[in-house]
Design an enzyme around this catalytic site. Structure first.
Site, PDB file in Angstrom:
ATOM      1  CE  LYS A 192       2.459  -2.656  -4.333  1.00  9.66           C
ATOM      2  NZ  LYS A 192       2.161  -2.263  -2.961  1.00  9.66           N
ATOM      3  CG  ASP A 241      -1.805  -1.269   1.241  1.00  7.48           C
ATOM      4  OD1 ASP A 241      -2.192  -1.733   0.163  1.00  7.48           O
ATOM      5  OD2 ASP A 241      -2.050  -1.793   2.336  1.00  7.48           O
ATOM      6  N   GLY A 264      -4.569  -4.465  -3.609  1.00  6.86           N
ATOM      7  CA  GLY A 264      -5.567  -3.421  -3.799  1.00  6.86           C
ATOM      8  C   GLY A 264      -4.835  -2.156  -4.165  1.00  6.86           C
ATOM      9  CG  HIS A 265      -2.489  -1.966  -6.956  1.00 10.56           C
ATOM     10  ND1 HIS A 265      -1.603  -2.004  -5.912  1.00 10.56           N
ATOM     11  CD2 HIS A 265      -2.251  -3.075  -7.682  1.00 10.56           C
ATOM     12  CE1 HIS A 265      -0.865  -3.097  -6.002  1.00 10.56           C
ATOM     13  NE2 HIS A 265      -1.244  -3.767  -7.060  1.00 10.56           N
ATOM     14  CD  GLN A 294       0.581  -9.162  -2.734  1.00 12.66           C
ATOM     15  OE1 GLN A 294       1.171  -9.809  -3.574  1.00 12.66           O
ATOM     16  NE2 GLN A 294      -0.662  -8.761  -2.918  1.00 12.66           N
TER      17      GLN A 294
HETATM   18  P1  GDP Z   1      -0.713   0.171  -3.575  1.00 13.85           P
HETATM   19  O1  GDP Z   1      -1.336  -1.082  -3.073  1.00 13.85           O
HETATM   20  O2  GDP Z   1       0.756   0.209  -3.354  1.00 13.85           O
HETATM   21  O3  GDP Z   1      -1.065   0.462  -5.013  1.00 13.85           O
HETATM   22  O4  GDP Z   1      -1.317   1.353  -2.699  1.00 13.85           O
HETATM   23  P2  GDP Z   1      -2.869   1.576  -2.292  1.00 13.85           P
HETATM   24  O5  GDP Z   1      -3.594   2.049  -3.468  1.00 13.85           O
HETATM   25  O6  GDP Z   1      -3.383   0.368  -1.575  1.00 13.85           O
HETATM   26  O7  GDP Z   1      -2.731   2.695  -1.185  1.00 13.85           O
HETATM   27  C1  GDP Z   1      -2.185   3.938  -1.473  1.00 13.85           C
HETATM   28  C2  GDP Z   1      -3.254   5.029  -1.228  1.00 13.85           C
HETATM   29  O8  GDP Z   1      -2.621   6.277  -1.191  1.00 13.85           O
HETATM   30  C3  GDP Z   1      -4.280   5.128  -2.347  1.00 13.85           C
HETATM   31  O9  GDP Z   1      -5.504   5.506  -1.777  1.00 13.85           O
HETATM   32  C4  GDP Z   1      -3.740   6.227  -3.251  1.00 13.85           C
HETATM   33  O10 GDP Z   1      -4.748   6.911  -3.956  1.00 13.85           O
HETATM   34  C5  GDP Z   1      -3.097   7.129  -2.236  1.00 13.85           C
HETATM   35  N1  GDP Z   1      -1.911   7.864  -2.683  1.00 13.85           N
HETATM   36  C6  GDP Z   1      -0.906   7.449  -3.509  1.00 13.85           C
HETATM   37  N2  GDP Z   1       0.069   8.383  -3.578  1.00 13.85           N
HETATM   38  C7  GDP Z   1      -0.324   9.402  -2.773  1.00 13.85           C
HETATM   39  C8  GDP Z   1       0.274  10.650  -2.375  1.00 13.85           C
HETATM   40  O11 GDP Z   1       1.384  11.012  -2.776  1.00 13.85           O
HETATM   41  N3  GDP Z   1      -0.446  11.424  -1.496  1.00 13.85           N
HETATM   42  C9  GDP Z   1      -1.663  11.047  -1.000  1.00 13.85           C
HETATM   43  N4  GDP Z   1      -2.279  11.857  -0.149  1.00 13.85           N
HETATM   44  N5  GDP Z   1      -2.243   9.891  -1.349  1.00 13.85           N
HETATM   45  C10 GDP Z   1      -1.585   9.078  -2.199  1.00 13.85           C
HETATM   46  P1  IMO Z   2      -0.893  -4.325  -2.189  1.00 23.36           P
HETATM   47  O1  IMO Z   2      -0.503  -4.882  -3.533  1.00 23.36           O
HETATM   48  C1  IMO Z   2      -0.932  -4.818   2.154  1.00 23.36           C
HETATM   49  C2  IMO Z   2      -1.015  -8.932   3.671  1.00 23.36           C
HETATM   50  C3  IMO Z   2      -2.261  -9.408   4.398  1.00 23.36           C
HETATM   51  C4  IMO Z   2      -1.649 -10.413   5.360  1.00 23.36           C
HETATM   52  C5  IMO Z   2      -0.536 -11.047   4.532  1.00 23.36           C
HETATM   53  C6  IMO Z   2      -0.925 -12.371   3.890  1.00 23.36           C
HETATM   54  O2  IMO Z   2      -2.166  -3.571  -2.193  1.00 23.36           O
HETATM   55  O3  IMO Z   2       0.240  -3.600  -1.550  1.00 23.36           O
HETATM   56  P2  IMO Z   2      -2.494 -13.027   1.852  1.00 23.36           P
HETATM   57  O4  IMO Z   2      -3.967 -12.834   1.644  1.00 23.36           O
HETATM   58  O5  IMO Z   2      -1.632 -12.430   0.813  1.00 23.36           O
HETATM   59  O6  IMO Z   2      -2.143 -14.481   2.102  1.00 23.36           O
HETATM   60  O7  IMO Z   2      -2.184 -12.265   3.246  1.00 23.36           O
HETATM   61  O8  IMO Z   2      -0.217 -10.106   3.531  1.00 23.36           O
HETATM   62  N1  IMO Z   2      -1.254  -8.392   2.323  1.00 23.36           N
HETATM   63  C7  IMO Z   2      -1.184  -7.093   2.009  1.00 23.36           C
HETATM   64  N2  IMO Z   2      -0.982  -6.009   2.788  1.00 23.36           N
HETATM   65  N3  IMO Z   2      -1.062  -4.662   0.820  1.00 23.36           N
HETATM   66  C8  IMO Z   2      -1.240  -5.746   0.018  1.00 23.36           C
HETATM   67  O9  IMO Z   2      -1.225  -5.653  -1.327  1.00 23.36           O
HETATM   68  C9  IMO Z   2      -1.348  -7.025   0.608  1.00 23.36           C
HETATM   69  N4  IMO Z   2      -1.544  -8.280   0.124  1.00 23.36           N
HETATM   70  C10 IMO Z   2      -1.471  -9.106   1.184  1.00 23.36           C
HETATM   71  O10 IMO Z   2      -2.896  -8.338   5.056  1.00 23.36           O
HETATM   72  O11 IMO Z   2      -1.056  -9.735   6.443  1.00 23.36           O
HETATM   73 MG    MG Z   3      -2.812  -1.720  -1.758  1.00 19.61          MG
END
Ligand code: GDP
Ligand code: IMO
Ligand code: MG
Length: 427
Positions: A16, A13, A40-41, A223
């Site tokens: 990416k 999170d 979850g992106h 991840q």
């Molecule tokens: P990922 O799993 O690595 O793709 O990240 P996620 O999407 O799960 O979580 C990142 C969150 O931060 C999302 O809600 C993005 O919209 C938000 N985000 C990404 N870059 C920035 C930033 O520079 N500033 C802020 N405020 N939010 C950001």
């Molecule tokens: P993105 O791509 C954050 C965590 C789960 C759990 C562990 C194992 O959005 O960064 P799993 O279901 O993969 O067997 O769970 O990994 N986990 C993540 N945490 N971001 C993710 O993906 C994750 N995918 C799995 O919360 O601790």
């Molecule tokens: Mg994510």
């Protein structure tokens, strides 16, 4: 740069999805190589928010070919749901390619994931419950079902029989659940085969040929480094290689074709699920970070655990992945703190250590050694160059770069596609 890998440096999170989307218009292919719909992106384009789980973030860029590589585990129901949702919103998903060698997540994998977690009790991992671990376990155990099996009903039935044999014993005798029939699984999987056929390819061959022809490829990790099954905080990890090396095994593109490794790192740290987290804040400072960063899971909605930036982890990620560039995200979330602490080393059993401890027990006991940096008050969400940032924010950036083992090439100052300070060109 013909082939680049983009990974997460922390526990996921990091942002990416946004970074991949921002680079999407510069590349011909975006390849997901590990994980599945545990990811979850969130990507924000022109004020529209998209939550992607199984599809590569390149799907949002017209002209870019999104690829699901052999290292991914595919839940077909989720795949078609995600395609339907995006198509309804006007996103063209017809370019998607899926590896014939990718493994499938079947309903019994989700069942086993959930019952295993329940039975682990206090020792649970806190998985996303999507069947990821059991699907990879079957792959390694050589009883997995692959995408290509959808096109040979006889083979599919044999494989499902093999996979269910042991699982039904486990489900009925150990976990007291009902047995799953071969027919229900085979029927469900076969119902997708006609729709799958046009997108299935030898994606390794396609990608290497594309590189030979001068096309550009971006590999997008799900991840992150600390969730990698080999290099993360085992057993509190996911079941795939989320580090840069996974891009090769998970796609069929050899290591010598990859010349750039971008790691996305948050200006502080978050983690979802169980496991050690040295800089975690269990007080109101943690609450404040969670609220201002909107730190709730994109996949499960769980509140993310929050803490300060951990430089030993960034250095570890730089080493394990061979990071050439850091993308620092969510700097805007830190606006308004008088002082911003950064963990520069750990204290383990009274000794200062600069590297990740060798054993998990030591990592569990690692206490952060903090250095405090001046905060800033001004809103930075409109800044587009380093010079426009408040002096204290520039100081924080410089400190992180000095501590983290790789140069910072871009800085996120908001969720929008354009809310980025570009320091140097990434591709
Ligand atoms: P990922 O799993 O690595 O793709 O990240 P996620 O999407 O799960 O979580 C990142 C969150 O931060 C999302 O809600 C993005 O919209 C938000 N985000 C990404 N870059 C920035 C930033 O520079 N500033 C802020 N405020 N939010 C950001
Ligand atoms: P993105 O791509 C954050 C965590 C789960 C759990 C562990 C194992 O959005 O960064 P799993 O279901 O993969 O067997 O769970 O990994 N986990 C993540 N945490 N971001 C993710 O993906 C994750 N995918 C799995 O919360 O601790
Ligand atoms: Mg994510």
């Amino acid at each position: 740069m013909p082939a680049s890998v983009l990974v997460g440096a922390q526990w996921g999170d990091e942002g990416k999805g946004k970074a991949t989307d921002a680079l999407g218009s510069r590349v011909d292919y975006v390849v997901k190589f590990n994980g599945g719909n545990n990811a979850g992106h969130t990507v924000v384009v022109n004020g529209e928010t998209y939550a992607l789980h199984l599809l590569p973030s390149g799907i949002l860029t017209p002209g870019c070919t999104p690829v699901i590589g052999n290292g991914v585990v595919v839940d077909l129901g989720v795949l078609f749901e995600e395609i339907a949702e995006l198509s309804e919103r006007g996103v063209d998903c017809s370019r998607l390619l899926v590896s014939a060698n990718a493994h499938l997540i079947a309903p019994y994998h989700r069942t086993v994931d959930k019952v295993t977690e329940r039975f682990l009790g206090r020792r649970r991992i806190g998985t996303t419950g999507r069947g990821i671990g059991p699907a990879y376990a079957d792959k390694m155990n050589r009883v997995g079902v692959r995408v290509q099996d959808l096109f040979d009903a006889g083979i599919l039935r044999q494989k499902v029989e093999g996979a269910l044999d042991q699982k039904n014993h486990l489900l009925t005798k150990v976990y007291n659940r009902r047995a799953i029939t071969v027919d229900e699984i085979v029927d469900e999987l076969l119902s997708y085969s006609d729709r799958m056929r046009p997108m299935v390819r030898d994606t390794g061959l396609e990608l290497v040929r594309a590189l030979d022809a001068g096309r550009t490829v971006l590999f997008e990790a799900g991840q992150a480094t600390m969730l990698d099954v080999d290099h993360g905080t085992y057993p509190f990890v996911t079941s795939s290689n989320a580090t840069a090396a996974g891009a090769c095994t998970g796609s069929g593109v050899p290591p010598n074709r990859i010349d750039r490794v971008i790691a996305v790192v948050k200006a502080y740290t978050t983690r979802v699920g169980e496991g050690p987290f040295p800089t975690e804040l269990l007080d109101e400072d943690g609450e404040r970070l969670r609220a201002s960063g909107g730190e709730f899971g994109t996949t499960t909605g769980r509140p993310r655990r929050c803490g300060w930036y951990d430089a030993p982890i960034a250095r570890y990620a730089a080493r394990i992945n061979g990071v050439t560039d850091l993308v620092l995200t969510k700097l805007d979330v830190l606006t308004g703190w008088e002082k911003v602490p950064v963990c520069v080393a750990y204290e383990v059993d009274g000794e200062r250590v600069e590297e990740m401890p060798m054993t998990q027990s030591d990592f569990h006991h690692a206490r952060p050694v903090y250095q405090f940096f001046d905060g800033w008050e001004d809103d930075i969400t409109g800044c587009r160059s380093v010079a426009e940032l408040p002096v204290a924010a520039q100081g924080y950036l410089q400190a992180l770069e000095d501590l983290s083992g790789a140069p910072i090439s871009a800085v996120g100052v908001g969720p929008g596609r354009d809310q980025t300070v570009v320091v140097r060109d990434l591709l």
